[in-house]
Design an enzyme around this catalytic site. Sequence first.
Site, PDB file in Angstrom:
ATOM      1  N   GLU A  53      -7.683  -0.563   5.355  1.00  0.00           N
ATOM      2  CA  GLU A  53      -6.447  -0.833   5.286  1.00  0.00           C
ATOM      3  C   GLU A  53      -5.745  -1.428   6.489  1.00  0.00           C
ATOM      4  O   GLU A  53      -4.905  -2.146   6.373  1.00  0.00           O
ATOM      5  CB  GLU A  53      -5.613   0.523   4.679  1.00  0.00           C
ATOM      6  CG  GLU A  53      -6.018   1.017   3.537  1.00  0.00           C
ATOM      7  CD  GLU A  53      -5.610   2.759   2.986  1.00  0.00           C
ATOM      8  OE1 GLU A  53      -5.535   2.699   1.860  1.00  0.00           O
ATOM      9  OE2 GLU A  53      -5.366   3.223   3.860  1.00  0.00           O
TER      10      GLU A  53
ATOM     11  N   ASP B  52       0.919  -1.267  -0.073  1.00  0.00           N
ATOM     12  CA  ASP B  52       0.020  -0.075  -0.343  1.00  0.00           C
ATOM     13  C   ASP B  52       0.812   1.103   0.097  1.00  0.00           C
ATOM     14  O   ASP B  52       1.895   1.217   0.212  1.00  0.00           O
ATOM     15  CB  ASP B  52      -0.945  -0.069   1.487  1.00  0.00           C
ATOM     16  CG  ASP B  52      -2.230   1.053   1.127  1.00  0.00           C
ATOM     17  OD1 ASP B  52      -2.341   1.567  -0.056  1.00  0.00           O
ATOM     18  OD2 ASP B  52      -3.034   0.816   1.986  1.00  0.00           O
ATOM     19  N   GLY B  53       0.254   2.409  -0.394  1.00  0.00           N
ATOM     20  CA  GLY B  53       1.132   3.876  -0.333  1.00  0.00           C
ATOM     21  C   GLY B  53       0.721   4.305   1.031  1.00  0.00           C
ATOM     22  O   GLY B  53       0.512   3.894   1.888  1.00  0.00           O
TER      23      GLY B  53
END
Length: 223
Positions: A103, A81-82
């Site tokens: 997330e 993920d960013g």
Amino acid sequence: MTQDEMKQAVARAAIEYVVPGEIIGVGTGSTANFFIDELGKIKDRIKGAVASSEATAQRLKSHGIAVFDLNEIDAMSVYIDGADEITAQGAMIKGGGAALTREKIVASVAKQFVCIADGSKLVDLLGNFPLPVEVIPMAQAVVARKLAALGGEPRLRLKDGKPLVTDNGCFIIDVLGLKIQDPAELEAQINNIVGVVTVGLFARRGADIALLGTAEGVKRLTF
């Protein structure tokens, strides 16, 4: 390199952390989208993915990648993920894409968290990027007052003039003006406010590896 080229480079570099034959966790946002596009090129090598948002699920499916419900699996080797900001210790602010709760849930199941971002996201101190806090709608005002008492400036996130509604049916309060000296402590403190679903601080379960796009290429940090 442009910012998009940096994102493309780290997305490609992240492929080496994908374990063949397994289900992987996939994040949400512009950099995660580049990764999904790269993942589509090797979709026959993986069993599928768990998505951290409805938008990510749709993009994965558009590439023909099977999307699994998290309740169907026990563990994952990796979550990719960013981040909106990340420190040299691996603590992050996430949630600019409004998917912070899912997330955080998916990341908690993964053995390894690989953060992919352009180099501008690396900071000495978290807080220049507004800190997202997902809240139960009826608790919005109560939570905002308590966040203000912590020294921040809370603002309800809007979309088309109305409160943005997350995939979980909740609202997001963005907190401006914080200089976060102890991310893990603040994460626990905000999560203990009644009405908060979760805060976009990823410090207690931060990144294990960061792949950062720079003009000189991909920089790798291990935490």
